[in-house]
Design a protein around this motif. Structure first.
Motif, PDB file in Angstrom:
ATOM      1  N   UNK A 216      -7.868   5.717  -4.835  1.00  0.00           N
ATOM      2  CA  UNK A 216      -7.641   5.915  -3.398  1.00  0.00           C
ATOM      3  C   UNK A 216      -7.320   4.590  -2.700  1.00  0.00           C
ATOM      4  N   UNK A 217      -8.083   3.556  -3.002  1.00  0.00           N
ATOM      5  CA  UNK A 217      -7.884   2.285  -2.305  1.00  0.00           C
ATOM      6  C   UNK A 217      -6.716   1.491  -2.840  1.00  0.00           C
ATOM      7  N   UNK A 218      -6.207   1.815  -4.019  1.00  0.00           N
ATOM      8  CA  UNK A 218      -5.052   1.089  -4.555  1.00  0.00           C
ATOM      9  C   UNK A 218      -3.762   1.926  -4.481  1.00  0.00           C
ATOM     10  N   UNK A 219      -3.797   3.027  -3.755  1.00  0.00           N
ATOM     11  CA  UNK A 219      -2.615   3.888  -3.636  1.00  0.00           C
ATOM     12  C   UNK A 219      -1.533   3.185  -2.810  1.00  0.00           C
ATOM     13  N   UNK A 220      -0.277   3.539  -3.014  1.00  0.00           N
ATOM     14  CA  UNK A 220       0.792   2.955  -2.178  1.00  0.00           C
ATOM     15  C   UNK A 220       0.685   3.520  -0.747  1.00  0.00           C
ATOM     16  N   UNK A 221       0.861   2.658   0.192  1.00  0.00           N
ATOM     17  CA  UNK A 221       0.756   3.065   1.600  1.00  0.00           C
ATOM     18  C   UNK A 221       2.144   3.115   2.221  1.00  0.00           C
ATOM     19  N   UNK A 222       2.381   4.157   2.983  1.00  0.00           N
ATOM     20  CA  UNK A 222       3.667   4.287   3.671  1.00  0.00           C
ATOM     21  C   UNK A 222       3.458   3.986   5.155  1.00  0.00           C
ATOM     22  N   UNK A 223       4.464   3.466   5.749  1.00  0.00           N
ATOM     23  CA  UNK A 223       4.362   3.146   7.179  1.00  0.00           C
ATOM     24  C   UNK A 223       4.994   4.202   7.983  1.00  0.00           C
TER      25      UNK A 223
END
Length: 51
Positions: free
Chosen positions: A44-51
């Motif tokens: 969860x904490x290393x997932x790719x984040x989208x803006x």
């Protein structure tokens, strides 16, 4: 870092024989540490984040 501090305070309360003030926070802090140590939390904490 917060669960570690909570564990220290809970163990301190247990050493002063304040059972209710020590057992409940100790159990909650240990639960948080165990759940954050799981692979699902890492994913969860290393997932790719989208803006």
């Amino acid at each position: 870092m917060s669960p570690v501090i909570q564990i220290i305070f809970a163990l301190s309360a247990l050493s002063r024989q304040e059972a209710l003030l020590g057992v409940i926070p100790l159990g909650a802090a240990i639960t948080v540490v165990v759940l954050l140590g799981r692979d699902a939390a890492d994913a969860w904490f290393s997932r790719p984040r989208s803006r």
